[in-house]
Design a protein around this motif. Structure first.
Motif, mmCIF file in Angstrom:
data_model
loop_
_atom_site.group_PDB
_atom_site.id
_atom_site.type_symbol
_atom_site.label_atom_id
_atom_site.label_comp_id
_atom_site.label_asym_id
_atom_site.label_seq_id
_atom_site.Cartn_x
_atom_site.Cartn_y
_atom_site.Cartn_z
ATOM 1 N N LEU A 16 -4.456 9.401 -29.860
ATOM 2 C CA LEU A 16 -3.966 9.201 -28.505
ATOM 3 C C LEU A 16 -3.787 10.530 -27.778
ATOM 4 O O LEU A 16 -4.036 10.632 -26.566
ATOM 5 N N ASP A 17 -3.391 11.567 -28.510
ATOM 6 C CA ASP A 17 -3.233 12.888 -27.890
ATOM 7 C C ASP A 17 -4.566 13.409 -27.354
ATOM 8 O O ASP A 17 -4.590 14.123 -26.337
ATOM 9 N N ILE A 18 -5.660 13.088 -28.039
ATOM 10 C CA ILE A 18 -6.980 13.501 -27.563
ATOM 11 C C ILE A 18 -7.267 12.855 -26.213
ATOM 12 O O ILE A 18 -7.777 13.497 -25.286
ATOM 13 N N TYR A 19 -6.933 11.588 -26.095
ATOM 14 C CA TYR A 19 -7.118 10.903 -24.824
ATOM 15 C C TYR A 19 -6.312 11.588 -23.722
ATOM 16 O O TYR A 19 -6.815 11.808 -22.612
ATOM 17 N N GLU A 20 -5.053 11.934 -24.020
ATOM 18 C CA GLU A 20 -4.180 12.525 -23.001
ATOM 19 C C GLU A 20 -4.738 13.862 -22.517
ATOM 20 O O GLU A 20 -4.597 14.214 -21.339
ATOM 21 N N VAL A 21 -5.396 14.602 -23.404
ATOM 22 C CA VAL A 21 -6.005 15.877 -22.991
ATOM 23 C C VAL A 21 -7.205 15.623 -22.089
ATOM 24 O O VAL A 21 -7.334 16.232 -21.016
ATOM 25 N N MET A 22 -8.097 14.705 -22.498
ATOM 26 C CA MET A 22 -9.318 14.461 -21.722
ATOM 27 C C MET A 22 -9.029 13.781 -20.390
ATOM 28 O O MET A 22 -9.718 14.004 -19.398
ATOM 29 N N PHE A 23 -7.999 12.930 -20.376
ATOM 30 C CA PHE A 23 -7.708 12.139 -19.183
ATOM 31 C C PHE A 23 -6.360 12.544 -18.594
ATOM 32 O O PHE A 23 -5.553 11.703 -18.208
ATOM 33 N N ALA A 24 -6.146 13.849 -18.512
ATOM 34 C CA ALA A 24 -4.861 14.350 -18.019
ATOM 35 C C ALA A 24 -4.658 14.027 -16.540
ATOM 36 O O ALA A 24 -3.515 13.875 -16.084
ATOM 37 N N GLU A 25 -5.751 13.919 -15.790
ATOM 38 C CA GLU A 25 -5.638 13.744 -14.346
ATOM 39 C C GLU A 25 -5.937 12.321 -13.889
ATOM 40 O O GLU A 25 -5.687 11.983 -12.723
ATOM 41 N N HIS A 26 -6.484 11.504 -14.746
ATOM 42 C CA HIS A 26 -6.832 10.135 -14.368
ATOM 43 C C HIS A 26 -7.015 9.321 -15.640
ATOM 44 O O HIS A 26 -7.177 9.862 -16.726
ATOM 45 N N GLU A 27 -6.974 7.989 -15.489
ATOM 46 C CA GLU A 27 -7.203 7.103 -16.621
ATOM 47 C C GLU A 27 -8.694 6.790 -16.749
ATOM 48 O O GLU A 27 -9.460 6.918 -15.785
ATOM 49 N N ALA A 28 -9.090 6.350 -17.940
ATOM 50 C CA ALA A 28 -10.424 5.787 -18.087
ATOM 51 C C ALA A 28 -10.507 4.514 -17.243
ATOM 52 O O ALA A 28 -9.498 3.901 -16.897
ATOM 53 N N ARG A 32 -24.737 13.714 -19.659
ATOM 54 C CA ARG A 32 -26.154 13.396 -19.870
ATOM 55 C C ARG A 32 -26.552 12.114 -19.146
ATOM 56 O O ARG A 32 -27.724 11.918 -18.822
ATOM 57 N N CYS A 33 -25.592 11.239 -18.896
ATOM 58 C CA CYS A 33 -25.873 9.996 -18.161
ATOM 59 C C CYS A 33 -25.590 10.139 -16.663
ATOM 60 O O CYS A 33 -25.686 9.150 -15.919
ATOM 61 N N ASN A 34 -25.238 11.356 -16.243
ATOM 62 C CA ASN A 34 -24.893 11.612 -14.836
ATOM 63 C C ASN A 34 -23.750 10.716 -14.360
ATOM 64 O O ASN A 34 -23.762 10.201 -13.240
ATOM 65 N N ARG A 35 -22.762 10.559 -15.229
ATOM 66 C CA ARG A 35 -21.578 9.774 -14.893
ATOM 67 C C ARG A 35 -20.355 10.671 -14.978
ATOM 68 O O ARG A 35 -20.453 11.876 -15.240
ATOM 69 N N THR A 36 -19.172 10.098 -14.764
ATOM 70 C CA THR A 36 -17.928 10.855 -14.850
ATOM 71 C C THR A 36 -17.003 10.201 -15.875
ATOM 72 O O THR A 36 -17.150 9.014 -16.196
ATOM 73 N N LEU A 37 -16.042 10.965 -16.367
ATOM 74 C CA LEU A 37 -15.137 10.460 -17.394
ATOM 75 C C LEU A 37 -14.356 9.236 -16.921
ATOM 76 O O LEU A 37 -14.102 8.311 -17.703
ATOM 77 N N ASP A 38 -13.974 9.227 -15.648
ATOM 78 C CA ASP A 38 -13.161 8.110 -15.170
ATOM 79 C C ASP A 38 -13.972 6.832 -14.962
ATOM 80 O O ASP A 38 -13.432 5.807 -14.537
ATOM 81 N N GLU A 39 -15.275 6.864 -15.305
ATOM 82 C CA GLU A 39 -16.100 5.655 -15.273
ATOM 83 C C GLU A 39 -16.281 5.049 -16.659
ATOM 84 O O GLU A 39 -17.002 4.067 -16.809
ATOM 85 N N THR A 40 -15.637 5.612 -17.671
ATOM 86 C CA THR A 40 -15.888 5.189 -19.047
ATOM 87 C C THR A 40 -14.911 4.106 -19.509
ATOM 88 O O THR A 40 -13.867 3.881 -18.904
ATOM 89 N N ALA A 41 -15.282 3.462 -20.609
ATOM 90 C CA ALA A 41 -14.406 2.510 -21.306
ATOM 91 C C ALA A 41 -14.085 3.102 -22.670
ATOM 92 O O ALA A 41 -14.993 3.343 -23.472
#
Length: 314
Positions: free
Chosen positions: A129-141, A111-120
């Motif tokens: 922590l497992d939820i984070y690993e699923v969402m950020f499987a390919e890159h870190e926040a 909705r903010c026209n951003r990407t997950l790897d731009e978040t804090a």
């Protein structure tokens, strides 16, 4: 890099605005704002920082206050905030504290026209922590703010980690500070890089505990940071003496202020010669009681400017 964690209350917001307007907000400081409610002051302060090419993080699912309800109840306000967080200098902050994050965070980012790897992402509970690993499987926040918990430190050291500690010891009532006039605050500004972190964060001289509003206390106290010879940070508490009742807040402030000026005259250095300090000195010079909210603003301004100065000199 220093990430001061500030609740989006009036005097905390205005502390940031004042430092920006005076051009003494260090480029080594990237503020984190947890808004406790929607306000025009919040929007104008955030917009002013972003348009002045200052970067900031705003937490979009705050743990306190009415901000989320305010936006959910008014679509115009929601769109205003979403547009603000689409600014190139804004970073979406998010508490990872439920399984709902799997749907909520990606939707918010889109909705903010951003990407997950731009978040804090703010971590305080190992269960998610497992939820984070699923969402950020390919890159870190972009930033991972972590509590001082060993498994989190192991996971995010050298992986976009920012250590977040509550360095301020909250004491009640205020008169209790008379028994602890000088206290250790932090050496994180000296240690964060060797511990593998991008930066460090704290709750300034306010502390993590959130209170909705203040009131006249029996004792007036304010808190000033200063460095020792090794550049560790300590906090000095200045407290009134006539603390039997809530009467004469201005007189109580005068008692604490007299102690501050006496201390300052013995400890004046370039590092602590900040805008916030000079505003306190002006109160003494002019015999002015600015109110408890302004006292907090002065102390926060001093803290942020001091740490900015320290990072330049480390």
């Amino acid at each position: 890099m220093y990430f001061p964690f500030l609740r989006g209350k009036q005097h905390e917001l205005f502390a940031l605005r004042d430092l920006k307007d005076s051009n003494v907000l260090s480029g080594e400081i990237l503020p984190v704002i947890e808004p406790v409610k929607y306000s025009t002051q919040l929007v104008s302060t955030v917009k002013g920082l972003l348009d002045d090419n200052r970067k900031l993080i705003m937490i979009m699912n705050p743990s306190v206050g009415t901000f989320v309800d305010d936006l959910n109840d008014n679509e115009e306000l929601m769109e205003e905030i979403l547009e603000l967080m689409g600014h190139r200098n804004a970073t979406i902050g998010y508490y990872l504290n439920s399984n709902a994050a799997l749907e909520e965070l990606p939707q918010l980012v889109n909705r903010c026209n951003r990407t997950l790897d731009e978040t804090a992402v703010f971590h305080s509970d190992l269960r998610y922590l497992d939820i984070y690993e699923v969402m950020f499987a390919e890159h870190e926040a972009k930033y991972n703010f972590i509590a001082d918990i060993k498994p989190l430190k192991r996971r995010f050291a050298n992986n976009n980690g920012v250590i977040l500690r509550d360095s301020f010891i909250k004491r009640t009532p205020n008169a209790e500070y008379l028994n602890h006039q000088v206290e250790w605050f932090s050496s994180d500004h000296l240690d964060f890089e060797q511990e593998g972190f991008l930066g460090f964060s704290d709750y300034s001289i306010v502390g993590e505990e959130y209170t909705e509003s203040g009131f006249g206390a029996k004792a007036v106290a304010f808190h000033i940071l200063y460095p020792d010879e090794a550049k560790n940070l300590w906090v000095r508490h200045f407290v009134s003496d006539s603390n039997e009742n809530r009467a004469d807040q201005a007189g109580k402030f005068g008692e604490a202020l007299y102690k501050f000026v006496d201390w300052y005259n013995q400890n004046e250095t370039a590092l602590i010669n900040t805008e916030g300090i000079n505003e306190l000195l002006d109160c003494y010079k002019n015999g002015n009681y600015p109110g408890l909210g302004m006292l907090k603003r002065y102390s926060i301004k001093h803290h942020l400017e001091l740490v900015g100065n320290m990072l330049v000199k480390v």
